[in-house]
Design a protein around this motif. Structure first.
Motif, short mmCIF file in Angstrom:
data_model
loop_
_atom_site.label_atom_id
_atom_site.label_comp_id
_atom_site.label_asym_id
_atom_site.label_seq_id
_atom_site.Cartn_x
_atom_site.Cartn_y
_atom_site.Cartn_z
N ASP A 23 0.84 -1.19 0.00
CA ASP A 23 0.00 0.00 0.00
C ASP A 23 0.88 1.25 0.00
O ASP A 23 1.53 1.57 1.00
CB ASP A 23 -0.92 0.02 1.22
CG ASP A 23 -2.04 -1.00 1.11
OD1 ASP A 23 -2.33 -1.45 -0.01
OD2 ASP A 23 -2.61 -1.37 2.16
N CYS A 24 0.88 1.93 -1.12
CA CYS A 24 1.64 3.18 -1.27
C CYS A 24 0.66 4.34 -1.12
O CYS A 24 -0.19 4.55 -1.99
CB CYS A 24 2.33 3.22 -2.63
SG CYS A 24 3.30 4.71 -2.90
N HIS A 34 -5.24 3.14 -7.86
CA HIS A 34 -4.98 2.18 -8.92
C HIS A 34 -3.85 1.25 -8.50
O HIS A 34 -3.15 1.49 -7.50
CB HIS A 34 -4.62 2.89 -10.23
CG HIS A 34 -3.30 3.60 -10.21
ND1 HIS A 34 -3.16 4.89 -9.71
CD2 HIS A 34 -2.06 3.22 -10.60
CE1 HIS A 34 -1.90 5.27 -9.82
NE2 HIS A 34 -1.20 4.27 -10.35
N MET A 35 -3.67 0.18 -9.25
CA MET A 35 -2.61 -0.76 -9.00
C MET A 35 -1.45 -0.52 -9.95
O MET A 35 -1.66 -0.24 -11.13
CB MET A 35 -3.11 -2.20 -9.17
CG MET A 35 -4.15 -2.65 -8.16
SD MET A 35 -3.53 -2.71 -6.45
CE MET A 35 -2.25 -3.98 -6.58
N GLU A 36 -0.24 -0.62 -9.42
CA GLU A 36 0.98 -0.59 -10.22
C GLU A 36 1.77 -1.83 -9.86
O GLU A 36 2.51 -1.85 -8.86
CB GLU A 36 1.81 0.67 -9.95
CG GLU A 36 1.19 1.96 -10.46
CD GLU A 36 2.07 3.18 -10.20
OE1 GLU A 36 3.22 2.98 -9.72
OE2 GLU A 36 1.62 4.30 -10.47
N GLY A 37 1.59 -2.91 -10.64
CA GLY A 37 2.21 -4.18 -10.26
C GLY A 37 1.60 -4.67 -8.96
O GLY A 37 0.39 -4.83 -8.85
N ILE A 42 -2.76 4.56 -3.25
CA ILE A 42 -3.87 5.21 -2.55
C ILE A 42 -3.49 6.68 -2.41
O ILE A 42 -2.69 7.06 -1.55
CB ILE A 42 -4.13 4.59 -1.18
CG1 ILE A 42 -4.38 3.08 -1.31
CG2 ILE A 42 -5.30 5.28 -0.48
CD1 ILE A 42 -4.37 2.34 0.01
N GLN A 43 -4.03 7.51 -3.28
CA GLN A 43 -3.68 8.93 -3.30
C GLN A 43 -4.88 9.76 -2.89
O GLN A 43 -5.98 9.59 -3.41
CB GLN A 43 -3.22 9.32 -4.71
CG GLN A 43 -2.85 10.78 -4.86
CD GLN A 43 -2.30 11.10 -6.23
OE1 GLN A 43 -1.28 10.56 -6.64
NE2 GLN A 43 -3.01 11.95 -6.96
N VAL A 44 -4.66 10.68 -1.95
CA VAL A 44 -5.74 11.54 -1.47
C VAL A 44 -5.31 12.99 -1.59
O VAL A 44 -4.11 13.31 -1.52
CB VAL A 44 -6.13 11.20 -0.01
CG1 VAL A 44 -6.54 9.74 0.11
CG2 VAL A 44 -5.01 11.54 0.95
N PRO A 45 -6.27 13.91 -1.75
CA PRO A 45 -5.93 15.34 -1.77
C PRO A 45 -5.58 15.84 -0.37
O PRO A 45 -5.83 15.18 0.64
CB PRO A 45 -7.19 16.00 -2.32
CG PRO A 45 -8.28 15.03 -2.01
CD PRO A 45 -7.69 13.67 -2.05
#
Length: 217
Positions: A23-24, A34-37, A42-45
């Protein structure tokens, strides 16, 4: 722009399995999942991140943002947070207790019925109760948040299906009793001035204007 980035998830507790995603968690200018490999992005403002830091959501997983497995960003925001995270937690410990015990209670519910299919529920119920109890016993939150080797081994055993259901349920009950016994420790009023000043500084560091993304939204 990337303001803050950590590796969180099960690795925050040392409870990852070989097949666990990484979990990045990032703070940027917009939402993105989204998944990267094998990495789960998990990106939030910025405003949402502040909601998580200042306990405006009833979700114990959000404590991982302050107590991650690894800090990936090297900037003023990350240094400020790592220097002050224990102070931030102590200033709002009543909210932290409420979040931990409420989330543990939700996971505990039906954990016996779902044990064979979803043992992770039982593991995290016991963990969140234990965090609340251990912090009240005088541990820094960074230490309480990551289980000691005995509890870690037990919880990994639950996740792997190696612990009989009866033992898992008994451990949840024991950790819940410890957490409930610690309630008095969390009864102090929040340090609103410290929290307000800390949030103002974080907003400044992240160039977040009040009229862009309001607090609590």
């Amino acid at each position: 722009m990337n303001y803050y980035e950590v590796i969180a998830g099960s690795r925050s507790y040392g409870l990852e399995l070989p097949e666990s995603d990484v979990d990045c968690c990032r703070v940027a200018d917009s939402w993105d999942m989204h998944m990267e490999g094998q990495s789960n992005i998990i990106q939030v403002p910025r405003a949402e991140f502040l909601n998580r830091v200042f306990c405006r959501h009833d979700n114990a997983y959000y404590l991982q943002w302050l107590y991650p497995a690894q800090v990936c960003s090297d900037n003023e925001v990350s240094r400020y947070l790592m220097d002050r995270r224990e102070t931030i937690t102590a200033a709002q410990k009543g909210a932290v207790y409420r979040i931990l015990t409420a989330h543990a209670g939700r996971l505990e519910k039906y954990s016996d019925i779902l044990y064979d299919r979803y043992p992770k529920r039982a593991a995290y119920a016991a963990l969140f109760y234990a965090i609340a109890a251990n912090y009240a016993q005088g541990m820094p939150f960074s230490q309480a948040h990551r289980p000691d080797e005995e509890l870690r081994t037990f919880l990994l055993g639950i996740r792997r299906g190696e612990v009989p259901q009866e033992e898992a349920m008994a451990r949840i009950s024991a950790e819940r009793a410890r957490a409930l016994a610690a309630k008095t420790f969390y009864s102090a009023q929040p340090d609103d001035a410290l929290l307000r000043d800390t949030e103002a500084e974080l907003r400044k560091l992240m160039a977040l204007e009040e009229n862009m993304e309001g607090a609590g939204l």
